[in-house]
Motif scaffolding. Structure first.
Motif, mmCIF file in Angstrom:
data_model
loop_
_atom_site.group_PDB
_atom_site.id
_atom_site.type_symbol
_atom_site.label_atom_id
_atom_site.label_comp_id
_atom_site.label_asym_id
_atom_site.label_seq_id
_atom_site.Cartn_x
_atom_site.Cartn_y
_atom_site.Cartn_z
ATOM 1 N N ARG A 37 0.838 -1.203 0.000
ATOM 2 C CA ARG A 37 0.000 0.000 0.000
ATOM 3 C C ARG A 37 0.879 1.261 0.000
ATOM 4 O O ARG A 37 0.576 2.239 -0.654
ATOM 5 C CB ARG A 37 -0.941 0.008 1.199
ATOM 6 C CG ARG A 37 -1.941 1.137 1.144
ATOM 7 C CD ARG A 37 -3.046 0.978 2.166
ATOM 8 N NE ARG A 37 -3.861 -0.195 1.939
ATOM 9 C CZ ARG A 37 -4.866 -0.276 1.056
ATOM 10 N NH1 ARG A 37 -5.148 0.749 0.299
ATOM 11 N NH2 ARG A 37 -5.556 -1.383 0.927
ATOM 12 N N HIS A 38 1.970 1.246 0.744
ATOM 13 C CA HIS A 38 2.910 2.370 0.801
ATOM 14 C C HIS A 38 4.312 1.818 0.644
ATOM 15 O O HIS A 38 4.652 0.801 1.235
ATOM 16 C CB HIS A 38 2.797 3.108 2.142
ATOM 17 C CG HIS A 38 1.439 3.652 2.411
ATOM 18 N ND1 HIS A 38 0.961 4.794 1.811
ATOM 19 C CD2 HIS A 38 0.433 3.196 3.189
ATOM 20 C CE1 HIS A 38 -0.267 5.019 2.226
ATOM 21 N NE2 HIS A 38 -0.622 4.065 3.061
ATOM 22 N N SER A 39 5.113 2.502 -0.138
ATOM 23 C CA SER A 39 6.488 2.076 -0.347
ATOM 24 C C SER A 39 7.331 3.303 -0.670
ATOM 25 O O SER A 39 6.873 4.202 -1.388
ATOM 26 C CB SER A 39 6.570 1.073 -1.499
ATOM 27 O OG SER A 39 7.901 0.700 -1.729
ATOM 28 N N LYS A 40 8.543 3.338 -0.164
ATOM 29 C CA LYS A 40 9.456 4.430 -0.485
ATOM 30 C C LYS A 40 10.486 3.894 -1.462
ATOM 31 O O LYS A 40 11.168 2.915 -1.177
ATOM 32 C CB LYS A 40 10.136 4.957 0.767
ATOM 33 C CG LYS A 40 11.005 6.149 0.493
ATOM 34 C CD LYS A 40 11.530 6.765 1.765
ATOM 35 C CE LYS A 40 12.382 7.971 1.399
ATOM 36 N NZ LYS A 40 12.863 8.650 2.574
ATOM 37 N N PHE A 41 10.567 4.521 -2.623
ATOM 38 C CA PHE A 41 11.495 4.086 -3.654
ATOM 39 C C PHE A 41 12.929 4.251 -3.163
ATOM 40 O O PHE A 41 13.290 5.272 -2.597
ATOM 41 C CB PHE A 41 11.276 4.892 -4.933
ATOM 42 C CG PHE A 41 12.244 4.557 -6.028
ATOM 43 C CD1 PHE A 41 12.097 3.385 -6.753
ATOM 44 C CD2 PHE A 41 13.302 5.391 -6.320
ATOM 45 C CE1 PHE A 41 12.983 3.064 -7.763
ATOM 46 C CE2 PHE A 41 14.199 5.087 -7.327
ATOM 47 C CZ PHE A 41 14.038 3.909 -8.050
ATOM 48 N N ASN A 42 13.753 3.249 -3.403
ATOM 49 C CA ASN A 42 15.170 3.290 -3.068
ATOM 50 C C ASN A 42 15.939 3.101 -4.368
ATOM 51 O O ASN A 42 15.965 2.002 -4.921
ATOM 52 C CB ASN A 42 15.496 2.176 -2.075
ATOM 53 C CG ASN A 42 16.963 2.095 -1.740
ATOM 54 O OD1 ASN A 42 17.812 2.722 -2.378
ATOM 55 N ND2 ASN A 42 17.268 1.327 -0.720
ATOM 56 N N ALA A 43 16.585 4.168 -4.852
ATOM 57 C CA ALA A 43 17.306 4.107 -6.126
ATOM 58 C C ALA A 43 18.420 3.069 -6.093
ATOM 59 O O ALA A 43 18.792 2.527 -7.128
ATOM 60 C CB ALA A 43 17.863 5.482 -6.480
ATOM 61 N N GLY A 44 18.955 2.766 -4.905
ATOM 62 C CA GLY A 44 19.994 1.744 -4.790
ATOM 63 C C GLY A 44 19.490 0.372 -5.171
ATOM 64 O O GLY A 44 20.264 -0.495 -5.594
ATOM 65 N N SER A 45 18.169 0.143 -5.078
ATOM 66 C CA SER A 45 17.615 -1.175 -5.407
ATOM 67 C C SER A 45 17.714 -1.486 -6.901
ATOM 68 O O SER A 45 17.585 -2.640 -7.297
ATOM 69 C CB SER A 45 16.160 -1.291 -4.940
ATOM 70 O OG SER A 45 15.328 -0.452 -5.720
ATOM 71 N N ILE A 46 17.923 -0.463 -7.728
ATOM 72 C CA ILE A 46 18.108 -0.697 -9.166
ATOM 73 C C ILE A 46 19.535 -0.363 -9.591
ATOM 74 O O ILE A 46 19.813 -0.151 -10.764
ATOM 75 C CB ILE A 46 17.071 0.055 -10.025
ATOM 76 C CG1 ILE A 46 17.144 1.564 -9.800
ATOM 77 C CG2 ILE A 46 15.664 -0.477 -9.775
ATOM 78 C CD1 ILE A 46 16.332 2.381 -10.789
ATOM 79 N N GLY A 47 20.433 -0.299 -8.613
ATOM 80 C CA GLY A 47 21.853 -0.142 -8.909
ATOM 81 C C GLY A 47 22.364 1.282 -9.028
ATOM 82 O O GLY A 47 23.511 1.486 -9.401
#
Length: 113
Positions: A37-47
């Motif tokens: 329902r809620h998530s904070k994008f983490n740019a590190g998760s895509i390298g």
């Protein structure tokens, strides 16, 4: 389209945002891998790392965005493992070995693997 697991049927269509001109969303089939329902994008998760292009712009790094009413329908009706087709992005298909991108391999080629 006929798939070995049975017919694929369209449930709905919705207008979407498809990343930015610098970082388009991939075209093709994608599998819903998470449902939150809620998530904070983490740019590190895509390298990406601090200083990389796109690191500080999480809304334009190839994500698919929906209007609130369409997002609510999607959240209430779709589940992890469901397949979504993304069209007209201007980008190539998801790489077959990236996540669940193997849905983008024609069945005849997939069956030979």
């Amino acid at each position: 389209m006929e798939h070995p697991l049975g017919p694929i049927r369209q449930l709905t269509t919705a207008p979407v945002t498809l990343g930015s001109p610098d970082w388009l969303s991939p075209t093709g089939y994608a599998v819903i891998m998470e449902r939150e329902r809620h998530s904070k994008f983490n740019a590190g998760s895509i390298g990406l790392k601090p200083g990389d292009k796109g690191y500080y712009a999480p809304l334009v790094v190839g994500c698919v965005g929906l209007l609130p009413a369409d997002a609510a329908w999607f959240f209430n009706n779709m589940r992890t493992g469901d397949v979504v087709q993304v069209l007209n992005t201007g980008a190539p298909a998801v790489e077959p070995l990236e996540g669940f991108g193997d849905w983008n391999i024609a069945w005849a080629g997939y069956a030979k693997r």
